[in-house]
Design a protein around this motif. Sequence first.
Motif, PDB file in Angstrom:
ATOM      1  N   GLY A  23      14.544  84.544  45.053  1.00 50.42           N
ATOM      2  CA  GLY A  23      15.068  83.895  46.234  1.00 50.42           C
ATOM      3  C   GLY A  23      16.120  84.739  46.905  1.00 50.42           C
ATOM      4  N   GLN A  24      15.751  85.444  47.954  1.00 50.72           N
ATOM      5  CA  GLN A  24      16.711  86.244  48.691  1.00 50.72           C
ATOM      6  C   GLN A  24      17.135  85.455  49.921  1.00 50.72           C
ATOM      7  OE1 GLN A  24      17.841  89.042  47.473  1.00 50.72           O
ATOM      8  NE2 GLN A  24      16.433  89.047  45.754  1.00 50.72           N
ATOM      9  N   GLY A  25      18.388  85.153  50.055  1.00 49.84           N
ATOM     10  CA  GLY A  25      18.868  84.439  51.228  1.00 49.84           C
ATOM     11  C   GLY A  25      19.890  83.405  50.835  1.00 49.84           C
ATOM     12  N   SER A  26      20.398  82.708  51.829  1.00 46.89           N
ATOM     13  CA  SER A  26      21.426  81.713  51.576  1.00 46.89           C
ATOM     14  C   SER A  26      20.842  80.508  50.857  1.00 46.89           C
ATOM     15  CB  SER A  26      22.049  81.276  52.896  1.00 46.89           C
ATOM     16  OG  SER A  26      21.100  80.564  53.667  1.00 46.89           O
ATOM     17  N   MET A  27      21.736  79.750  50.208  1.00 44.35           N
ATOM     18  CA  MET A  27      21.295  78.548  49.497  1.00 44.35           C
ATOM     19  C   MET A  27      20.612  77.568  50.446  1.00 44.35           C
ATOM     20  SD  MET A  27      21.006  76.703  46.824  1.00 44.35           S
ATOM     21  CE  MET A  27      21.978  77.590  45.631  1.00 44.35           C
ATOM     22  N   ALA A  28      21.190  77.401  51.655  1.00 39.77           N
ATOM     23  CA  ALA A  28      20.618  76.454  52.627  1.00 39.77           C
ATOM     24  C   ALA A  28      19.208  76.871  53.034  1.00 39.77           C
ATOM     25  CB  ALA A  28      21.518  76.364  53.854  1.00 39.77           C
ATOM     26  N   LYS A  29      19.036  78.182  53.274  1.00 38.09           N
ATOM     27  CA  LYS A  29      17.717  78.677  53.684  1.00 38.09           C
ATOM     28  C   LYS A  29      16.691  78.493  52.573  1.00 38.09           C
ATOM     29  CE  LYS A  29      15.441  82.807  55.534  1.00 38.09           C
ATOM     30  NZ  LYS A  29      15.626  84.235  55.907  1.00 38.09           N
ATOM     31  N   LEU A  30      17.089  78.798  51.341  1.00 39.99           N
ATOM     32  CA  LEU A  30      16.185  78.631  50.205  1.00 39.99           C
ATOM     33  C   LEU A  30      15.858  77.160  49.958  1.00 39.99           C
ATOM     34  CD1 LEU A  30      17.722  81.235  47.732  1.00 39.99           C
ATOM     35  CD2 LEU A  30      15.518  81.405  48.890  1.00 39.99           C
ATOM     36  N   ALA A  31      16.866  76.292  50.134  1.00 43.98           N
ATOM     37  CA  ALA A  31      16.648  74.857  49.931  1.00 43.98           C
ATOM     38  C   ALA A  31      15.647  74.315  50.944  1.00 43.98           C
ATOM     39  CB  ALA A  31      17.966  74.106  50.033  1.00 43.98           C
ATOM     40  N   VAL A  32      15.772  74.748  52.211  1.00 43.56           N
ATOM     41  CA  VAL A  32      14.819  74.313  53.249  1.00 43.56           C
ATOM     42  C   VAL A  32      13.429  74.847  52.941  1.00 43.56           C
ATOM     43  CG1 VAL A  32      14.205  74.521  55.689  1.00 43.56           C
ATOM     44  CG2 VAL A  32      16.567  74.060  55.046  1.00 43.56           C
ATOM     45  N   GLY A  33      13.360  76.101  52.487  1.00 45.41           N
ATOM     46  CA  GLY A  33      12.067  76.667  52.113  1.00 45.41           C
ATOM     47  C   GLY A  33      11.426  75.894  50.977  1.00 45.41           C
ATOM     48  N   ALA A  34      12.243  75.505  50.000  1.00 44.65           N
ATOM     49  CA  ALA A  34      11.735  74.726  48.873  1.00 44.65           C
ATOM     50  C   ALA A  34      11.214  73.370  49.332  1.00 44.65           C
ATOM     51  CB  ALA A  34      12.832  74.539  47.825  1.00 44.65           C
ATOM     52  N   ILE A  35      11.926  72.750  50.273  1.00 44.29           N
ATOM     53  CA  ILE A  35      11.484  71.453  50.805  1.00 44.29           C
ATOM     54  C   ILE A  35      10.109  71.588  51.443  1.00 44.29           C
ATOM     55  CG2 ILE A  35      11.951  69.743  52.623  1.00 44.29           C
ATOM     56  CD1 ILE A  35      14.962  70.188  51.991  1.00 44.29           C
ATOM     57  N   GLY A  36       9.865  72.730  52.104  1.00 44.33           N
ATOM     58  CA  GLY A  36       8.587  72.934  52.773  1.00 44.33           C
ATOM     59  C   GLY A  36       7.429  73.193  51.842  1.00 44.33           C
ATOM     60  N   ILE A  37       7.690  73.850  50.721  1.00 44.91           N
ATOM     61  CA  ILE A  37       6.600  74.260  49.830  1.00 44.91           C
ATOM     62  C   ILE A  37       6.501  73.393  48.586  1.00 44.91           C
ATOM     63  CG2 ILE A  37       5.706  76.168  48.438  1.00 44.91           C
ATOM     64  CD1 ILE A  37       5.513  76.698  51.401  1.00 44.91           C
ATOM     65  N   VAL A  38       7.632  73.185  47.920  1.00 44.19           N
ATOM     66  CA  VAL A  38       7.634  72.599  46.585  1.00 44.19           C
ATOM     67  C   VAL A  38       7.386  71.092  46.588  1.00 44.19           C
ATOM     68  CG1 VAL A  38       9.043  72.256  44.514  1.00 44.19           C
ATOM     69  CG2 VAL A  38       9.157  74.407  45.748  1.00 44.19           C
ATOM     70  N   PHE A  39       7.920  70.399  47.603  1.00 39.15           N
ATOM     71  CA  PHE A  39       7.939  68.935  47.553  1.00 39.15           C
ATOM     72  C   PHE A  39       6.845  68.266  48.394  1.00 39.15           C
ATOM     73  CE2 PHE A  39      12.328  70.341  46.708  1.00 39.15           C
ATOM     74  CZ  PHE A  39      12.509  69.782  45.459  1.00 39.15           C
ATOM     75  N   GLY A  40       5.863  69.048  48.845  1.00 40.59           N
ATOM     76  CA  GLY A  40       4.810  68.463  49.672  1.00 40.59           C
ATOM     77  C   GLY A  40       4.009  67.400  48.955  1.00 40.59           C
ATOM     78  N   ASP A  41       3.632  67.676  47.707  1.00 43.84           N
ATOM     79  CA  ASP A  41       2.801  66.741  46.938  1.00 43.84           C
ATOM     80  C   ASP A  41       3.543  65.438  46.656  1.00 43.84           C
ATOM     81  OD1 ASP A  41       0.983  65.507  45.320  1.00 43.84           O
ATOM     82  OD2 ASP A  41       0.794  67.124  43.866  1.00 43.84           O
TER      83      ASP A  41
END
Length: 647
Positions: A23-41
Amino acid sequence: MSVTATGGAEAAPQDHSHGHAHGQGSMAKLAVGAIGIVFGDIGTSPIYAFRETFAGHHTLHVDQMHINGVLSLIFWSMMIIVTLKYVTIIMRADNKGEGGSLALLALINRQLGGKKRWTAGIVLLGVFATALFYGDSMITPAISVLSAVEGLTTVNAGLQPFVIPIAVGILIGLFAIQSHGTARVGALFGPVMLFYFTVIAVLGVMHIVDRPQVILATVNPVHVFTFFFDEPLRAFIALGSVVLAVTGAEALYADMGHFGRKPIRVSWIYFVMPALLLNYMGQGAMLMNMGAAQAMETVKNPFFYLAPDMLRLPLVLLATMATIIASQAVISGAFSVTQQAIQLGFVPRLRIAHTSESAAGQIYIPVVNWALMTMVILLVIMFGSSSNLAAAYGIAVTGAMLIDAVLISVVLLQLWNWNRYLAIGLLALFFTVDGLYLGANLLKIPAGGWFPLLIGAIAFTLLTTWAKGRQLLLARMDEASLPMEIFIKSAATSATRVPGTAVFMTSSASGVPHALLHNLKHNKVLHERVILLTVKIQDVPYVSEEKRAETQDYSAGFYRVIIHYGFMEEVNIPAELSKLEGCGPACKMMDTSFFLARQTLIASSRPGMAIWREKLFSWMLRNAESAMEFFKLPTNRVVELGSQVEI
């Protein structure tokens, strides 16, 4: 369990790995990215989970006792399974930053490699969890997209005949774009899912304000015990639908390598879980504020009825986008798991295309893509509704969750050496909850639960047949192996030497490769420099550059080279040879010839595998991607030499 690129198990060397910066980037950016990919199901579960509990194949009366009981079950399931088991404990068991059943299996095998009695059973469990994943990856896109499109009937009941054609069209389009990569579209995933979770939370709050006592009722575990005490059989059966609220929990662990542990934890605890719970409580509050007749009608699709009439169509469109994103995450997960399985020696070599120059994890596997698409569309047409599909959903997920509990018990007791009383207490809780959910889902087998079990059984057979077949094949070839020192002293010193470099690819790091013996026998020449090259895939996701290659000089122009890769890395042999040191001058591709051995299997009655499995393995071997493609070898510099082998 270190394995070669061709799948044979070998003794693991010292840790050839290093931490990998995911995870390269700020915590906020990574958290938003995780929301988009990880929590879809898990994020799209509110569309159908609450509905199926009350209006599915086993209906519940829509009254306060049942609503409070179901809401409390959902809350405590999220707390125990997702928050405690996965987010708090299992996500700590990462394999150099990577998660998932195969990564956890590799971690355990690497650290308990000497305890064969442990590892044999653990390998089978890990492989079975992977096999179940394929069944889950077929059902998730089908039920998610279909349930969202069915929301159109809450806007206009006359749209019912168009639901399946629209869902099939969306799914075909989704699978069709996979070969082009999802980098551009993927940038929208985070913001879209951020908006989706915000909307469903707001819709829930709109109804909670009319009945705020639903919040206390949800977090009060007494309602769970009341439900089970009053109607034990109905409560047990209801677990088979309640578990739909936590499907996707394993994705948090599997996708950990993309974003890191902390962003996923922060996203779940502070945003995703509150949004989901507010929506579920809103659905419950809405139904409790209705009369019995109206509630029985509304519970057939409570998620969409949360929105006012004028906002219902936009909600359907937003939910459809969310389910497409959830499906994309599952499809990408299937590609990633298959790549890991190939590297670890459980799946034959398949063609893997990289769809992004910058993101190594963005891959496309055509065979997996089209097989998934075919099965997903068949599921939509065969089952006809998301409610029917829900009967098939859950068994694969709960089976994988139970296997994860077994694997984490080995980690807690054998690797981390936790206090036994604490560890056993937690494990007892996990096994009880997972066992209850699996038991409830086993009741679904006649209504469709047989499908993921069938897919899991087929996948398990293929995975284990390939791994066992490769092990037997390597053993048979090693039986006739000639020590390298003897070969050099005899035939090598008398053979004619020709200019250039010959690279003989071999799965064994000892003895003379069969291709070298065949080449000398038929062509009666040897190159000035002969490199015996073995690729080993380690039980870690990434291997550092300084530990990439091992070299051994046999003298007389003979060298043995072992190149190590992690199971998440792409194999590229020409690139590694160009920077190889300790083997004379740098390798130039125009002066280098690659010699590959191609085995033709002859099924026999020798001990090892049943004849039908030998024939299955032979078919898999014939249809595997060629070593030339897999190792990125230049097509005009490859010579293949065939041989027949009995296993």
